[in-house]
Motif scaffolding. Structure first.
Motif, mmCIF file in Angstrom:
data_model
loop_
_atom_site.group_PDB
_atom_site.id
_atom_site.type_symbol
_atom_site.label_atom_id
_atom_site.label_comp_id
_atom_site.label_asym_id
_atom_site.label_seq_id
_atom_site.Cartn_x
_atom_site.Cartn_y
_atom_site.Cartn_z
ATOM 1 N N ALA A 57 61.461 57.611 52.320
ATOM 2 C CA ALA A 57 60.054 57.266 52.560
ATOM 3 C C ALA A 57 59.246 57.382 51.282
ATOM 4 C CB ALA A 57 59.475 58.178 53.640
ATOM 5 N N SER A 58 59.499 58.401 50.504
ATOM 6 C CA SER A 58 58.792 58.582 49.239
ATOM 7 C C SER A 58 59.101 57.459 48.259
ATOM 8 C CB SER A 58 59.169 59.940 48.642
ATOM 9 O OG SER A 58 58.592 60.112 47.383
ATOM 10 N N VAL A 59 60.366 57.069 48.178
ATOM 11 C CA VAL A 59 60.751 55.980 47.276
ATOM 12 C C VAL A 59 60.052 54.687 47.683
ATOM 13 C CG1 VAL A 59 62.689 54.508 46.599
ATOM 14 C CG2 VAL A 59 62.931 56.982 46.549
ATOM 15 N N ILE A 60 60.034 54.382 48.976
ATOM 16 C CA ILE A 60 59.379 53.157 49.452
ATOM 17 C C ILE A 60 57.887 53.189 49.147
ATOM 18 C CG2 ILE A 60 58.706 51.887 51.528
ATOM 19 C CD1 ILE A 60 61.453 52.611 52.698
ATOM 20 N N LEU A 61 57.242 54.293 49.473
ATOM 21 C CA LEU A 61 55.790 54.385 49.318
ATOM 22 C C LEU A 61 55.369 54.316 47.853
ATOM 23 C CD1 LEU A 61 53.117 54.830 50.849
ATOM 24 C CD2 LEU A 61 53.414 57.248 50.395
ATOM 25 N N THR A 105 45.631 51.120 49.953
ATOM 26 C CA THR A 105 46.147 49.884 49.363
ATOM 27 C C THR A 105 47.622 49.636 49.691
ATOM 28 O OG1 THR A 105 46.762 51.011 47.315
ATOM 29 C CG2 THR A 105 44.537 50.081 47.436
ATOM 30 N N VAL A 106 48.246 50.539 50.434
ATOM 31 C CA VAL A 106 49.664 50.365 50.798
ATOM 32 C C VAL A 106 49.761 49.263 51.848
ATOM 33 C CG1 VAL A 106 51.686 51.475 51.825
ATOM 34 C CG2 VAL A 106 50.185 52.767 50.324
ATOM 35 N N PRO A 107 50.588 48.261 51.600
ATOM 36 C CA PRO A 107 50.742 47.194 52.594
ATOM 37 C C PRO A 107 51.430 47.710 53.857
ATOM 38 C CG PRO A 107 52.182 46.799 50.714
ATOM 39 C CD PRO A 107 51.358 47.997 50.397
ATOM 40 N N LEU A 108 51.167 47.031 54.940
ATOM 41 C CA LEU A 108 51.703 47.452 56.239
ATOM 42 C C LEU A 108 53.220 47.402 56.264
ATOM 43 C CD1 LEU A 108 50.649 48.397 58.949
ATOM 44 C CD2 LEU A 108 50.718 46.033 59.734
ATOM 45 N N TRP A 109 53.843 46.435 55.558
ATOM 46 C CA TRP A 109 55.293 46.313 55.554
ATOM 47 C C TRP A 109 55.964 47.520 54.888
ATOM 48 C CZ3 TRP A 109 57.740 46.474 50.940
ATOM 49 C CH2 TRP A 109 57.030 46.121 49.798
ATOM 50 N N ALA A 110 55.240 48.255 54.044
ATOM 51 C CA ALA A 110 55.794 49.457 53.419
ATOM 52 C C ALA A 110 55.350 50.720 54.142
ATOM 53 C CB ALA A 110 55.378 49.530 51.961
ATOM 54 N N ALA A 111 54.163 50.696 54.735
ATOM 55 C CA ALA A 111 53.629 51.892 55.397
ATOM 56 C C ALA A 111 54.398 52.235 56.672
ATOM 57 C CB ALA A 111 52.146 51.699 55.709
ATOM 58 N N ILE A 112 54.763 51.219 57.440
ATOM 59 C CA ILE A 112 55.456 51.480 58.713
ATOM 60 C C ILE A 112 56.847 52.075 58.490
ATOM 61 C CG2 ILE A 112 56.449 50.372 60.754
ATOM 62 C CD1 ILE A 112 53.947 48.626 60.846
ATOM 63 N N PRO A 113 57.713 51.491 57.636
ATOM 64 C CA PRO A 113 59.018 52.139 57.417
ATOM 65 C C PRO A 113 58.896 53.528 56.790
ATOM 66 C CG PRO A 113 59.058 49.912 56.540
ATOM 67 C CD PRO A 113 57.656 50.193 56.954
ATOM 68 N N ALA A 114 57.927 53.710 55.882
ATOM 69 C CA ALA A 114 57.749 55.032 55.270
ATOM 70 C C ALA A 114 57.331 56.055 56.322
ATOM 71 C CB ALA A 114 56.721 54.957 54.149
ATOM 72 N N ALA A 115 56.421 55.671 57.207
ATOM 73 C CA ALA A 115 55.983 56.594 58.259
ATOM 74 C C ALA A 115 57.134 56.921 59.213
ATOM 75 C CB ALA A 115 54.817 55.989 59.027
ATOM 76 N N LEU A 116 57.934 55.896 59.564
ATOM 77 C CA LEU A 116 59.070 56.142 60.458
ATOM 78 C C LEU A 116 60.118 57.044 59.805
ATOM 79 C CD1 LEU A 116 59.515 52.619 62.076
ATOM 80 C CD2 LEU A 116 58.543 54.679 63.106
#
Length: 129
Positions: free
Chosen positions: A60-64, A6-17
């Motif tokens: 990344a944890s805070v964003i996710l 359910t994580v949106p792509l706009w949050a998943a990409i920066p968290a992964a990076l």
């Protein structure tokens, strides 16, 4: 199906990076620890790797988790703060203990301890022409 779906792509990409960046910096610190020669040389690399690597992973944890819980999740920042503060202090204390030991054993190449710092009367000033 996981809750991470359910994580949106706009949050998943920066968290992964940020996770990749943080883990890469931590890996560089580890490589520096293994590759550098002497004990004193090895103190610097893990400090920077751990501090900056922790920063990337914590962000990344805070964003996710802020995205998943629909509210600001900032308690992870405390973990990052504790790691960032304690790692350099610990390695500084290890360095001072090693320097004390090396001076007591009179190891070659170790600068002598300064009992009294030089004063302005002891250090000649350069006179300008």
């Amino acid at each position: 199906m996981s809750h991470l779906d359910t994580v949106p792509l706009w949050a998943a990409i920066p968290a992964a990076l940020l996770v990749l960046l943080g883990s890469g910096l931590t890996l560089l610190g580890t490589i520096g620890l293994v590759r550098l020669n002497g004990f004193y040389d090895r103190l610097h690399a893990p400090t920077l790797g751990t501090s900056w690597g922790t920063l990337g992973i914590v962000l990344a944890s805070v964003i996710l988790f802020s995205t998943l819980e629909h509210r600001p999740v900032l308690h992870d920042v405390l973990i990052g703060l504790f790691v960032t503060v304690t790692t350099p202090v610990t390695l500084m204390l290890l360095g001072r203990a090693a320097l004390h030991r090396d001076r007591a054993e009179q190891a070659p190449g170790v600068p002598p301890a300064m009992l009294h710092p030089p004063t302005s009367e002891q250090v000649p000033l350069e006179q300008s022409p």
